[in-house]
Design a protein around this motif. Structure first.
Motif, PDB file in Angstrom:
ATOM      1  N   VAL A  80       0.845  -1.194   0.000  1.00  0.00           N
ATOM      2  CA  VAL A  80       0.000   0.000   0.000  1.00  0.00           C
ATOM      3  C   VAL A  80       0.882   1.247   0.000  1.00  0.00           C
ATOM      4  O   VAL A  80       0.654   2.189  -0.761  1.00  0.00           O
ATOM      5  CB  VAL A  80      -0.964  -0.003   1.209  1.00  0.00           C
ATOM      6  CG1 VAL A  80      -1.659   1.333   1.352  1.00  0.00           C
ATOM      7  CG2 VAL A  80      -1.980  -1.126   1.074  1.00  0.00           C
ATOM      8  N   GLY A  85       0.955   3.717  -3.121  1.00  0.00           N
ATOM      9  CA  GLY A  85       0.503   5.064  -2.775  1.00  0.00           C
ATOM     10  C   GLY A  85       1.571   6.108  -3.035  1.00  0.00           C
ATOM     11  O   GLY A  85       1.283   7.201  -3.544  1.00  0.00           O
ATOM     12  N   LEU A 139       1.863   7.079   4.819  1.00  0.00           N
ATOM     13  CA  LEU A 139       1.721   5.655   4.472  1.00  0.00           C
ATOM     14  C   LEU A 139       2.877   4.813   5.012  1.00  0.00           C
ATOM     15  O   LEU A 139       2.724   3.605   5.195  1.00  0.00           O
ATOM     16  CB  LEU A 139       1.630   5.482   2.953  1.00  0.00           C
ATOM     17  CG  LEU A 139       0.366   5.989   2.289  1.00  0.00           C
ATOM     18  CD1 LEU A 139       0.474   5.845   0.769  1.00  0.00           C
ATOM     19  CD2 LEU A 139      -0.866   5.265   2.804  1.00  0.00           C
ATOM     20  N   TYR A 152      -0.578   5.075   8.768  1.00  0.00           N
ATOM     21  CA  TYR A 152      -0.846   4.685   7.382  1.00  0.00           C
ATOM     22  C   TYR A 152      -2.330   4.704   7.040  1.00  0.00           C
ATOM     23  O   TYR A 152      -2.699   4.982   5.905  1.00  0.00           O
ATOM     24  CB  TYR A 152      -0.232   3.318   7.061  1.00  0.00           C
ATOM     25  CG  TYR A 152      -0.763   2.179   7.891  1.00  0.00           C
ATOM     26  CD1 TYR A 152      -1.864   1.447   7.475  1.00  0.00           C
ATOM     27  CD2 TYR A 152      -0.155   1.842   9.096  1.00  0.00           C
ATOM     28  CE1 TYR A 152      -2.349   0.404   8.239  1.00  0.00           C
ATOM     29  CE2 TYR A 152      -0.626   0.800   9.864  1.00  0.00           C
ATOM     30  CZ  TYR A 152      -1.732   0.091   9.439  1.00  0.00           C
ATOM     31  OH  TYR A 152      -2.214  -0.932  10.202  1.00  0.00           O
ATOM     32  N   ARG A 153      -3.216   4.445   8.012  1.00  0.00           N
ATOM     33  CA  ARG A 153      -4.660   4.514   7.722  1.00  0.00           C
ATOM     34  C   ARG A 153      -5.064   5.942   7.379  1.00  0.00           C
ATOM     35  O   ARG A 153      -5.778   6.174   6.410  1.00  0.00           O
ATOM     36  CB  ARG A 153      -5.471   4.005   8.909  1.00  0.00           C
ATOM     37  CG  ARG A 153      -5.504   2.512   9.006  1.00  0.00           C
ATOM     38  CD  ARG A 153      -6.522   2.048  10.055  1.00  0.00           C
ATOM     39  NE  ARG A 153      -6.614   0.611  10.032  1.00  0.00           N
ATOM     40  CZ  ARG A 153      -5.959  -0.200  10.850  1.00  0.00           C
ATOM     41  NH1 ARG A 153      -5.169   0.294  11.783  1.00  0.00           N
ATOM     42  NH2 ARG A 153      -6.097  -1.503  10.753  1.00  0.00           N
ATOM     43  N   SER A 167      -3.803   6.743   3.985  1.00  0.00           N
ATOM     44  CA  SER A 167      -4.626   6.133   2.935  1.00  0.00           C
ATOM     45  C   SER A 167      -5.884   6.950   2.669  1.00  0.00           C
ATOM     46  O   SER A 167      -6.250   7.188   1.515  1.00  0.00           O
ATOM     47  CB  SER A 167      -5.009   4.704   3.319  1.00  0.00           C
ATOM     48  OG  SER A 167      -3.867   3.889   3.396  1.00  0.00           O
ATOM     49  N   GLY A 227      -6.685   3.603  -4.189  1.00  0.00           N
ATOM     50  CA  GLY A 227      -7.014   4.044  -2.837  1.00  0.00           C
ATOM     51  C   GLY A 227      -8.104   3.204  -2.193  1.00  0.00           C
ATOM     52  O   GLY A 227      -8.005   2.847  -1.020  1.00  0.00           O
ATOM     53  N   ALA A 284      -6.620  -0.118  -1.415  1.00  0.00           N
ATOM     54  CA  ALA A 284      -5.705   0.005  -0.279  1.00  0.00           C
ATOM     55  C   ALA A 284      -6.473   0.017   1.029  1.00  0.00           C
ATOM     56  O   ALA A 284      -6.072  -0.648   1.996  1.00  0.00           O
ATOM     57  CB  ALA A 284      -4.864   1.272  -0.414  1.00  0.00           C
ATOM     58  N   LEU A 285      -7.567   0.742   1.072  1.00  0.00           N
ATOM     59  CA  LEU A 285      -8.347   0.804   2.306  1.00  0.00           C
ATOM     60  C   LEU A 285      -8.966  -0.550   2.645  1.00  0.00           C
ATOM     61  O   LEU A 285      -9.063  -0.912   3.807  1.00  0.00           O
ATOM     62  CB  LEU A 285      -9.417   1.891   2.203  1.00  0.00           C
ATOM     63  CG  LEU A 285      -8.852   3.306   2.267  1.00  0.00           C
ATOM     64  CD1 LEU A 285      -9.912   4.322   1.889  1.00  0.00           C
ATOM     65  CD2 LEU A 285      -8.271   3.602   3.640  1.00  0.00           C
TER      66      LEU A 285
END
Length: 135
Positions: A3, A7, A55, A60-61, A64, A121, A124-125
């Motif tokens: 991720v 990203g 990230l 990182y959350r 994201s 995105g 990734a989430l």
């Protein structure tokens, strides 16, 4: 880790495409209002860079989410200004010659990059819920 890698790559390509598009804006010139300029600087340029840095951290959350929202904001801004509202910024109003060629190509490239970025995105989430799963 994937991720963060995807990203970051997205943020870099996004920054390069938008930087080149901004250069074309300056050289043609196609001006932006103060509100548009503020949006470009904060949402389109700074936020994806901040998100990419986050990230690689324990945040990182947040990174994201910031990346997704900034790229989606950029996509909507580009669609509205380049394809919907007729203004000096609309693709139909800029020549395909000289700096206009760079303007046209980068406007289209940004739409593609941002569309792909939104897809990445969202993926990734979903992946963050299961950190070991690959994109």
């Amino acid at each position: 880790m994937k991720v963060a890698q995807y990203g970051t790559a997205l943020a870099i390509v996004h920054a390069i495409a938008n930087g080149m598009h901004g250069l074309a804006h300056i050289e043609i010139p196609v001006g932006l209002s103060l509100l548009q300029s503020s949006f470009v600087v904060i949402v389109i340029f700074l936020t994806p860079i901040i998100a990419a840095v986050l990230l690689w951290t324990q945040f990182y959350r947040l990174g994201s989410w910031l990346l997704l929202f900034s790229i989606a904001g950029s996509l909507l801004f580009g669609i509205y200004n380049h394809l919907i509202v007729i203004s000096p910024d609309h693709l139909s109003q800029v020549s395909w010659q000289g700096w206009g060629l760079l303007f046209q190509i980068t406007a289209i490239l940004i739409l593609i990059v941002d569309g792909l970025g939104c897809w990445i995105g969202i993926r990734a989430l979903k992946t963050i819920q299961q950190p070991e799963e690959a994109l």
